[in-house]
Write an enzyme that holds these catalytic residues in place. Structure first.
Site: not given
Ligand code: AP5
Ligand code: ZN
Length: 213
Positions: A13, A88, A127, A160, A171
């Site tokens: 994402k 979410r 990452r 992170r 997660r």
């Molecule tokens: P990357 O694009 O960074 O992945 P992502 O989908 O953004 O994953 P996240 O880990 O950021 O998602 P998340 O939902 O767990 O975290 P968030 O910050 O939202 O890609 C990952 C890696 O793979 C990178 O190194 C990239 O280079 C590589 N890559 C990408 N695409 C690739 C491909 N096609 N092929 C190969 N490699 C690839 O949330 C964190 C925390 O915040 C949650 O756990 C929760 O506690 C809280 N939170 C956030 N939003 C909410 C909400 N709405 N409600 C409640 N709690 C929330």
């Molecule tokens: Zn992300």
């Protein structure tokens, strides 16, 4: 355009968001990034959110709905936005519909980053992030030009706190239990485009463009 990006941790994402943002001139609202900034700044919001985030659990609906409500009012978001990591839970999705209805607006598309759980541990543990710009690297799939250093600024990259194999398990559990029902919620409205997110990043970008054209 008003877009939602849904997918498990590491599904891509945050990698695709900047490309979509630039192509369609949208603002990028990532609740995870906003929460991490609040934690780093030790704001009251950050203090409340930290414990759940460190455990890989979701932060309360009220907290995240509040930050999204605030962020969507920014002038830069009036043309449209990408919601990355929100909603979410079904409650968050319902609140979003209410917020948008007040402006006579609605969600245009939900991009579902569909992947097999098995590929995500390698993506998450490899990452590296440049905190101030949000640029993301991967030791194997998207390495920086010099190890541990941002390509543009030369500043150090960080990992992170929640990017461990252990926290990833919680997660993923939260994703399956609380977020997958959100995909059904939007599928019933006919808004979901499924992307093959296990493909290489450039191929995923092409699929995103197809889904949005
Ligand atoms: P990357 O694009 O960074 O992945 P992502 O989908 O953004 O994953 P996240 O880990 O950021 O998602 P998340 O939902 O767990 O975290 P968030 O910050 O939202 O890609 C990952 C890696 O793979 C990178 O190194 C990239 O280079 C590589 N890559 C990408 N695409 C690739 C491909 N096609 N092929 C190969 N490699 C690839 O949330 C964190 C925390 O915040 C949650 O756990 C929760 O506690 C809280 N939170 C956030 N939003 C909410 C909400 N709405 N409600 C409640 N709690 C929330
Ligand atoms: Zn992300």
């Amino acid at each position: 355009k008003r877009l939602i990006l849904i997918g498990p941790p590491g599904s891509g994402k945050g990698t695709q968001s900047p490309l979509i943002k630039d192509e369609y001139c949208l603002c990028h609202l990532a609740t995870g990034d906003m929460l991490r900034a609040a934690v780093a700044a030790k704001t009251p919001l950050g203090i409340k959110a930290k414990e759940a985030m460190d455990k890989g659990e979701l932060v309360s609906d009220d907290l995240v709905v509040g930050i999204i409500d605030e962020a969507m009012k920014k002038p830069s978001c009036q043309k449209g936005f990408i919601l990355d990591g929100f909603p979410r839970t079904v409650t968050q999705a319902q609140k979003l519909d209410e917020m948008l209805a007040k402006q006579g607006a609605n969600v245009d598309k939900v991009l579902n980053f569909a992947t097999d759980d098995a590929i995500l541990e390698e993506r998450i543990t490899g990452r590296w992030i440049h905190p101030s710009s949000g640029r993301t690297y991967h030791t194997k799939f998207a390495p920086p030009k010099a190890p541990g250093v941002d390509d543009v600024t030369g500043e150090p990259l960080i990992q992170r706190r929640d990017d461990t194999a252990e926290v990833l398990k919680s997660r993923l559990e939260a994703f399956h239990r609380q977020t997958e029902p959100v995909i059904d919620y939007y599928a019933k409205k006919g808004l979901v485009a499924n992307l093959p997110a296990e493909k290489p990043p450039k191929e995923v970008t092409v699929e995103v463009q197809k889904a949005l054209s």
